[in-house]
Design a protein around this motif. Structure first.
Motif, mmCIF file in Angstrom:
data_model
loop_
_atom_site.group_PDB
_atom_site.id
_atom_site.type_symbol
_atom_site.label_atom_id
_atom_site.label_comp_id
_atom_site.label_asym_id
_atom_site.label_seq_id
_atom_site.Cartn_x
_atom_site.Cartn_y
_atom_site.Cartn_z
ATOM 1 N N SER A 59 30.208 31.229 69.354
ATOM 2 C CA SER A 59 31.623 31.388 69.011
ATOM 3 C C SER A 59 31.785 31.670 67.514
ATOM 4 N N ALA A 62 31.028 35.305 67.064
ATOM 5 C CA ALA A 62 32.134 36.118 67.560
ATOM 6 C C ALA A 62 33.300 36.091 66.572
ATOM 7 N N ARG A 63 33.593 34.924 66.022
ATOM 8 C CA ARG A 63 34.668 34.824 65.030
ATOM 9 C C ARG A 63 34.352 35.655 63.795
ATOM 10 N N ILE A 66 34.880 39.371 64.610
ATOM 11 C CA ILE A 66 36.310 39.695 64.689
ATOM 12 C C ILE A 66 36.916 39.745 63.294
ATOM 13 N N PHE A 69 35.919 42.925 61.564
ATOM 14 C CA PHE A 69 36.675 44.033 62.138
ATOM 15 C C PHE A 69 38.067 44.124 61.513
ATOM 16 N N GLY A 70 38.748 42.990 61.410
ATOM 17 C CA GLY A 70 40.075 42.981 60.797
ATOM 18 C C GLY A 70 40.035 43.352 59.329
ATOM 19 N N CYS A 107 43.534 39.802 65.309
ATOM 20 C CA CYS A 107 42.233 39.234 64.952
ATOM 21 C C CYS A 107 42.365 37.760 64.565
ATOM 22 N N LEU A 110 42.785 35.784 67.732
ATOM 23 C CA LEU A 110 41.525 35.632 68.462
ATOM 24 C C LEU A 110 40.588 34.650 67.775
ATOM 25 N N ILE A 111 40.562 34.668 66.450
ATOM 26 C CA ILE A 111 39.695 33.738 65.722
ATOM 27 C C ILE A 111 40.131 32.306 65.968
#
Length: 123
Positions: A59, A62-63, A66, A69-70, A107, A110-111
């Motif tokens: 996780s 993944a954070r 993300i 990406f942002g 983002c 989602l984080i």
């Protein structure tokens, strides 16, 4: 062996014997080389284990992805470096600025919403 005679040359291959001098003492390649190879493999395995012993949860990875990406949207839209070097046009830069208003809050959501997994680690 190469034989040169005049302007032409020929190659002679020796299939039967070796051109190296023969030794009367037998060579011991078997046990000592194998033992050293096992020690080297054990040392390399222990070094790999100690090098990759850092445990990071899936996780968290993944954070991080993300978030990058942002931040990429913010960088491409607001820095001006990408359009100045010719990677994107100024119209695309303006579009990325507008898209950043949608992508960056998504983002962040989602984080924050990803669950914290304490037992799922990558190795």
């Amino acid at each position: 062996m190469v034989v040169v005679a005049g302007r032409s040359f020929g190659v002679i291959f020796c299939f039967g014997g070796s051109s190296l001098p023969a030794t009367k003492t037998p060579r011991k390649f078997g046990t000592t080389t194998l033992a050293k190879r096992d020690e080297v493999q054990e040392n390399s395995k222990s070094e790999k284990r100690s090098f990759f012993s850092l445990k990071i949860s899936k996780s968290f990875l993944a954070r991080t992805a993300i978030g990058v990406f942002g931040l990429g949207f913010i960088d491409a839209g607001y820095s001006g470096d990408w359009s100045r070097t010719g990677v994107i046009t100024t119209q695309n830069e303006e579009l990325l600025r507008l898209a950043a208003f949608l992508v960056v809050p998504l983002c962040i959501f989602l984080i924050v919403s990803l669950p914290v997994d304490s037992d799922s680690y990558t190795s």
